[in-house]
Structure formats: C-alpha cells, structure tokens
Design an enzyme around this catalytic site. Structure first.
Site, PDB file in Angstrom:
ATOM      1  N   GLU A 160      -7.325 -19.993  42.482  1.00  0.00           N
ATOM      2  CA  GLU A 160      -7.577 -21.518  42.425  1.00  0.00           C
ATOM      3  C   GLU A 160      -6.721 -22.364  43.098  1.00  0.00           C
ATOM      4  O   GLU A 160      -6.154 -23.275  42.620  1.00  0.00           O
ATOM      5  CB  GLU A 160      -7.827 -21.911  40.889  1.00  0.00           C
ATOM      6  N   GLU A 262     -15.072 -16.538  38.868  1.00  0.00           N
ATOM      7  CA  GLU A 262     -15.025 -16.934  37.691  1.00  0.00           C
ATOM      8  C   GLU A 262     -16.230 -17.898  37.032  1.00  0.00           C
ATOM      9  O   GLU A 262     -16.526 -18.838  37.772  1.00  0.00           O
ATOM     10  CB  GLU A 262     -13.698 -17.794  37.411  1.00  0.00           C
TER      11      GLU A 262
END
Length: 365
Positions: A160, A262
């Site tokens: 991320e 995710e």
C-alpha cells in the site's frame, strides 16, 4: 422425448444466464493467510463446511482457491511474519498445488498509506545503504524459497505504497528516491527468477485520480513492475462503480494486468475475542448485509468486476487475512501480546471455525 429435451435445454440456458461469471475461472482465486502460522501456534483450529477439522490450506484448496499471499516483516517484535514462517507455510502450500504471492512490507510492523516505518536495523542507513538493504532482504527471502523448491510466483515490492515506502527516504515527495528503492526490490526478485511477477500495490482502489497520478509518475521515473495491485474494501474505498471504472482504466491505460491483492467483507456484526472489530455496521455497503450470504455476495461481486476488466487483464483477487480468527495471543500488535484481533468477523472461517459460504463461492469464480 422432445418435451424432455426442450426442458433440459431451457434448464441449461437458464444456468448460463444466471451464472455468466462462471464462463471462465479467474487465474487468481486467492487468500492472504499471513496470520496462519501464529494462529496455529496459539491453538487455532480450522474446519471445512461440514465441520471436519483439518489443515486450513487444504480446506482452502479443496474449496477451489489456488493462491496464497504471505507478508514479510524484517524483525517484528513477536518473531512472526518473517522468512522462517514464509518458508514453512510456502512448503505446505506448494505441496497442495497452491501458488504464492510474497508481500514485502520493508518494515518491522504494518506498512500502509498512513505509515511506512523503516525497520529499526535500517534506521541509520544512507540512501545507498538503504537501497542495498532492500535488495539484499528481498533476494534473501526469495532465494531461500527458490532453494527449497517453492519459488514465489508473484512478489509485492512494498505494501500500500500510496505515499512511497521507507519514510522519509523513499517518500514520493522525491520520486527519484522512490524509484531507486522500488527498482532495487524488482531487480532482486528478477535475479532470483525472471518468471516471478512483480506487483506494485496501492490502497484506495476506487480513487482513479490517485492511480493515474501514481502510475504516471512511475512511468516518468522508470519504475519497473509487471502487475498493478489494488486494495479495495467497499466500505472504505468508494462505490463498486468507482472501483470498476478505476480498475478498467488503469489496466488499459498502463497495459498491465491488475489484481486485487486485498479485499474483505464481514459475515457478522458480533465479536469473538473481546477486542473491538474494525467494521461493525449491519450493512457496511448498501445492499450487502454483514451476514455469511452478504459476505459471499460482496466478494463474488468484486471477483466479477475483476473478471470483466477489458482485454483479459483482470487476474483475480485475494481475500485479506482469511485465516485470522479470534485466537487469544494472535492479536493486532506484534509488540503487545494482550492485543486482540479486530478482523475476525471478516475471515473466511466462522466463529465455529467452519469454512463460510464465501470460500466456495470464490473458489468457483
């Protein structure tokens, strides 16, 4: 006989209309199982949908999932999510025919858009030394996997990384530094195996402005990668329509395959370990209740959006922390043994330890 044949043909036709997404299987039907090693060490139990206790990885594989994701921390306080556990779980997974995505956080703890904290051992390094540390750490883990016969199929260089990695040095306030560090990870992965696909992973999967800004800069600064990875949680990252528009755009704009590394959704509002859950709404996204059926429907919808990415560029998805059930000791904070699990209501195993319907739904996508 003609009437019977006509009835059968109508039944087949109705099935094909009702389940158009099942026309071809996603290449990646995956689950992040980073919590599994610690869960098992602290007594975690996993059962199939009929209640038979077994290996969580085998239960996932039998349901039709074909990929696992494992995160790597450098020197975490609890000693988990390191090369040791990655090697052990990868050996089991590969024996079951599962493929492997390795997720390098380049930290001793969680890395995400709000924090990219250097490992303590790397804190005083110069940029040149930090670049070398990224290369060496990446190579060390991946080469160990290769040598034990469980080569990584995909690798995330950072987790991320909306704002870069290894702050402040790798912040994308200085894209040249960001590029050096990311390319060091890419080069290490490719030195171990040219066929391993390297993923760059951002959060906020419904934010097209973010993705265009980030990957335009990646192109301008020569950042190397094979696959675009996204996090998409429907209760945080915008509407399903915004997610679909973004994933379609980035795949075609940059000519790269895309994968949701995710995603998740709750199957209940209840708590199982006395630690407050992150998502507690009875309907976190409009039309999708926090029930086993709602979880299955949301994850199926995300999967089908990925399937519909133009030119076959949608690879698939991973449900995040599918095995993180409410086991005492297996909490959120690696430095705090008393911390609990804020995610157990989004796992793919229920509070009775049984596989939830979403598992088989994903396995059939």
């Amino acid at each position: 006989m003609k009437r019977i044949l006509a009835t059968l043909l109508l039944a087949v036709a109705s099935l094909s209309v009702a389940h158009p997404a099942e026309a071809h299987a996603l290449r990646i039907r995956g689950a992040d199982v980073s919590s599994l090693a610690k869960s098992e060490a602290y007594g975690g139990v996993y059962r199939d949908a009929r209640g038979h206790q077994g290996d969580a990885l085998r239960i996932l594989a039998r349901a039709g999932l074909n990929y696992i994701r494992l995160k790597v921390w450098v020197n975490p306080a609890d000693g988990y999510n390191t090369k040791t556990q990655v090697l052990a779980v990868a050996r089991r997974a590969k024996a079951l025919g599962l493929r492997l995505l390795v997720d390098f956080h380049y930290s001793d703890t969680w890395a995400d858009p709000g924090k990219q904290i250097k490992p303590a051992a790397w804190e005083g390094l110069t940029l040149d030394e930090l670049t070398r540390a990224v290369y060496d750490h990446t190579y060390d883990v991946l080469d160990a996997l290769r040598r034990q016969g469980t080569r990584a199929d995909m690798v995330q260089v950072g987790n991320e990384i909306n704002g870069g990695l290894l702050w402040p040095d790798g912040s994308n306030a200085d894209w040249a530094n960001t590029a050096r560090l990311l390319n060091a990870g890419y080069d290490a992965a490719k030195r171990v195996s040219r066929s391993t696909q390297v993923v760059l992973h951002l959060a906020d999967g419904g934010d097209n402005g973010l993705y265009r800004w980030w990957f335009d800069n990646a192109a301008a600064h020569g950042i190397r990668y094979d696959v675009i990875g996204l996090s998409y949680y429907s209760y945080w990252h915008g509407t399903l329509e915004a997610f679909q528009a973004n994933i379609n755009d980035v795949a075609t704009r940059y000519g790269r395959p895309v994968v949701v590394v995710e995603t998740a959704y709750p199957f209940t509002t209840a708590d199982d370990d006395g630690w407050p859950n992150i998502i507690t709404s009875a309907e976190p996204y409009p039309g999708y209740a926090a029930t086993p059926q709602g979880q299955a429907a949301m994850l199926a919808k995300v999967a089908d959006i990925v399937r519909d990415v133009p030119h076959g560029l949608g690879l698939g998805l991973f449900t995040w922390e599918a095995t993180w059930t409410g086991v005492p000791g297996n909490g959120w904070d690696p430095a705090d043994p008393s911390s609990g699990d804020a995610w157990e209501n989004q796992a793919l195993f229920g509070y009775d330890d049984r596989a939830l319907p979403a598992m088989r739904v994903l396995g059939r996508r």
